[in-house]
Design a protein around this motif. Structure first.
Motif, PDB file in Angstrom:
ATOM      1  N   LEU A 138       3.195   0.176  13.279  1.00 12.29           N
ATOM      2  CA  LEU A 138       1.937  -0.801  13.016  1.00 12.29           C
ATOM      3  C   LEU A 138       0.885   0.393  12.231  1.00 12.29           C
ATOM      4  CD1 LEU A 138       1.404  -1.767  16.856  1.00 12.29           C
ATOM      5  CD2 LEU A 138       2.481  -3.638  14.533  1.00 12.29           C
ATOM      6  N   MET A 139       0.826   1.478  12.808  1.00 12.34           N
ATOM      7  CA  MET A 139       0.530   2.956  12.392  1.00 12.34           C
ATOM      8  C   MET A 139       0.774   2.507  10.807  1.00 12.34           C
ATOM      9  SD  MET A 139       0.249   5.772  14.817  1.00 12.34           S
ATOM     10  CE  MET A 139      -0.920   6.919  14.193  1.00 12.34           C
ATOM     11  N   LEU A 140       1.736   2.567  10.517  1.00  9.63           N
ATOM     12  CA  LEU A 140       1.766   2.753   8.870  1.00  9.63           C
ATOM     13  C   LEU A 140       1.494   1.547   8.104  1.00  9.63           C
ATOM     14  CD1 LEU A 140       3.264   4.035   6.482  1.00  9.63           C
ATOM     15  CD2 LEU A 140       5.687   2.479   7.086  1.00  9.63           C
ATOM     16  N   GLY A 141       1.653   0.534   8.821  1.00 10.43           N
ATOM     17  CA  GLY A 141       1.287  -0.846   8.608  1.00 10.43           C
ATOM     18  C   GLY A 141      -0.692  -0.710   8.178  1.00 10.43           C
ATOM     19  N   ILE A 142      -1.358  -1.004   9.302  1.00 12.20           N
ATOM     20  CA  ILE A 142      -2.807  -0.342   9.661  1.00 12.20           C
ATOM     21  C   ILE A 142      -3.246   1.135   8.468  1.00 12.20           C
ATOM     22  CG2 ILE A 142      -5.210   0.894  10.427  1.00 12.20           C
ATOM     23  CD1 ILE A 142      -3.582  -0.794  12.989  1.00 12.20           C
ATOM     24  N   GLY A 143      -2.107   1.957   8.036  1.00 15.99           N
ATOM     25  CA  GLY A 143      -3.244   3.444   6.981  1.00 15.99           C
ATOM     26  C   GLY A 143      -2.410   3.212   5.236  1.00 15.99           C
ATOM     27  N   SER A 144      -1.815   2.087   5.932  1.00 16.10           N
ATOM     28  CA  SER A 144      -0.916   1.699   4.381  1.00 16.10           C
ATOM     29  C   SER A 144      -1.518  -0.043   3.236  1.00 16.10           C
ATOM     30  CB  SER A 144       0.109   1.075   3.461  1.00 16.10           C
ATOM     31  OG  SER A 144       1.025   3.037   4.762  1.00 16.10           O
ATOM     32  N   TRP A 145      -2.740  -0.387   4.568  1.00 16.34           N
ATOM     33  CA  TRP A 145      -3.190  -1.522   3.583  1.00 16.34           C
ATOM     34  C   TRP A 145      -3.860  -2.257   2.671  1.00 16.34           C
ATOM     35  CZ3 TRP A 145      -1.528  -6.313   5.906  1.00 16.34           C
ATOM     36  CH2 TRP A 145      -2.440  -7.307   5.445  1.00 16.34           C
ATOM     37  N   LYS A 146      -4.558  -0.741   2.333  1.00 15.75           N
ATOM     38  CA  LYS A 146      -5.253  -0.855   1.116  1.00 15.75           C
ATOM     39  C   LYS A 146      -4.842  -0.272   0.011  1.00 15.75           C
ATOM     40  CE  LYS A 146      -9.968  -0.506   2.991  1.00 15.75           C
ATOM     41  NZ  LYS A 146     -11.080   0.343   3.050  1.00 15.75           N
ATOM     42  N   THR A 147      -3.588   0.976   0.181  1.00 11.02           N
ATOM     43  CA  THR A 147      -3.262   1.596  -0.568  1.00 11.02           C
ATOM     44  C   THR A 147      -0.981   0.781  -1.352  1.00 11.02           C
ATOM     45  OG1 THR A 147      -2.018   3.124   0.983  1.00 11.02           O
ATOM     46  CG2 THR A 147      -3.782   3.350  -0.725  1.00 11.02           C
ATOM     47  N   MET A 148      -0.876   0.179  -0.442  1.00  7.83           N
ATOM     48  CA  MET A 148       0.845   0.076   0.229  1.00  7.83           C
ATOM     49  C   MET A 148       0.650  -1.285   0.911  1.00  7.83           C
ATOM     50  SD  MET A 148       2.285   3.527   0.189  1.00  7.83           S
ATOM     51  CE  MET A 148       4.152   3.294  -0.430  1.00  7.83           C
ATOM     52  N   PRO A 149       0.120  -3.227   0.215  1.00  5.64           N
ATOM     53  CA  PRO A 149      -0.524  -3.951   0.823  1.00  5.64           C
ATOM     54  C   PRO A 149       1.205  -4.455   1.542  1.00  5.64           C
ATOM     55  CG  PRO A 149      -1.604  -4.001  -0.989  1.00  5.64           C
ATOM     56  CD  PRO A 149      -0.560  -2.636  -0.653  1.00  5.64           C
ATOM     57  N   PRO A 150       2.241  -4.552   0.235  1.00  7.11           N
ATOM     58  CA  PRO A 150       3.201  -5.236   0.370  1.00  7.11           C
ATOM     59  C   PRO A 150       4.159  -4.412   1.703  1.00  7.11           C
ATOM     60  CG  PRO A 150       3.153  -4.971  -2.228  1.00  7.11           C
ATOM     61  CD  PRO A 150       2.013  -4.292  -1.198  1.00  7.11           C
ATOM     62  N   LEU A 151       4.370  -2.718   1.874  1.00  7.47           N
ATOM     63  CA  LEU A 151       4.725  -2.399   2.461  1.00  7.47           C
ATOM     64  C   LEU A 151       4.055  -2.156   4.036  1.00  7.47           C
ATOM     65  CD1 LEU A 151       6.890   0.244   3.286  1.00  7.47           C
ATOM     66  CD2 LEU A 151       5.143   1.495   2.936  1.00  7.47           C
TER      67      LEU A 151
END
Length: 204
Positions: A138-151
């Protein structure tokens, strides 16, 4: 641009871990007389005194867990320079999740004493794995939303499914089925996480 050789070696690690775990559960379950996937917990296959328990604890828990640690470490190495703090904390939580998954094999269930120290230790390892995996994705998804959308989409989807199945479906579905949904979310995450990171930054 073609993937360089190290990436070709790294990318399949998660899929290998997921496949080994699934094959171990299916194979050892089929070999254990009276074992029913929909009625019995996965941990029973490695419980003390069960046939082939040691082999399952190695193939079902330890090997996939160690490979999951490797996936999380490579994921951390691939994060862009200057990544959001949430992404790096998430990666560390996913390393912890892999270690806890391995720990379930080192701390097998004791079917003769489900309230005893051995069974409590196994349950604690499962809880650490589930919480670290859910929080990490969940943290990775929130933190990566703008920079790595597929991940980010993969991480959020797997984390939310795992959270619901691990803690909200226990009263609605038989516990072994809810548990397997959680494991499935973990397996999907492992299989797709590294291939979805896109072009990596130089390893550090």
């Amino acid at each position: 641009m073609p993937l360089h050789s190290p990436r070709r070696i790294e990318n399949p690690l998660g899929a290998i871990a997921a496949a080994i775990f699934i094959l171990a559960v299916v194979g050892f379950g089929a070999a254990l007389d009276g074992y029913v996937q929909a009625r019995h917990p996965v941990a029973l296959l490695g419980a003390g005194g069960m046939p082939h328990a040691l082999a399952f604890n190695v193939l079902g828990w330890a090997v996939p867990g160690l490979l999951a640690v490797a996936v999380a470490v490579y994921l951390l190495l691939r994060l862009p320079v200057g990544s959001h703090w949430a992404q790096r904390v998430a990666g560390q939580l996913l390393v912890l999740a892999g270690m806890a998954f391995t720990g379930m094999g080192l701390l097998p269930l004791d079917v003769a004493d489900l309230d005893g120290p051995a069974s409590q230790a196994h349950a604690s390892a499962w809880m650490v794995w589930a919480l670290a995996f859910i929080a990490g994705t969940l943290m990775l998804g929130i933190g990566s939303w703008k920079t790595m959308p597929p991940l980010a989409r993969l991480a959020l989807s797997c984390g939310l499914v795992a959270a619901v199945s691990a803690f909200a479906l226990q009263g609605l579905l038989p516990a072994p089925i809810a548990q397997r949904v959680t494991f499935l979310a973990w397996a999907i995450w492992l299989g797709l996480a590294l291939p979805m990171t896109g072009r990596s930054s130089p390893h550090r």
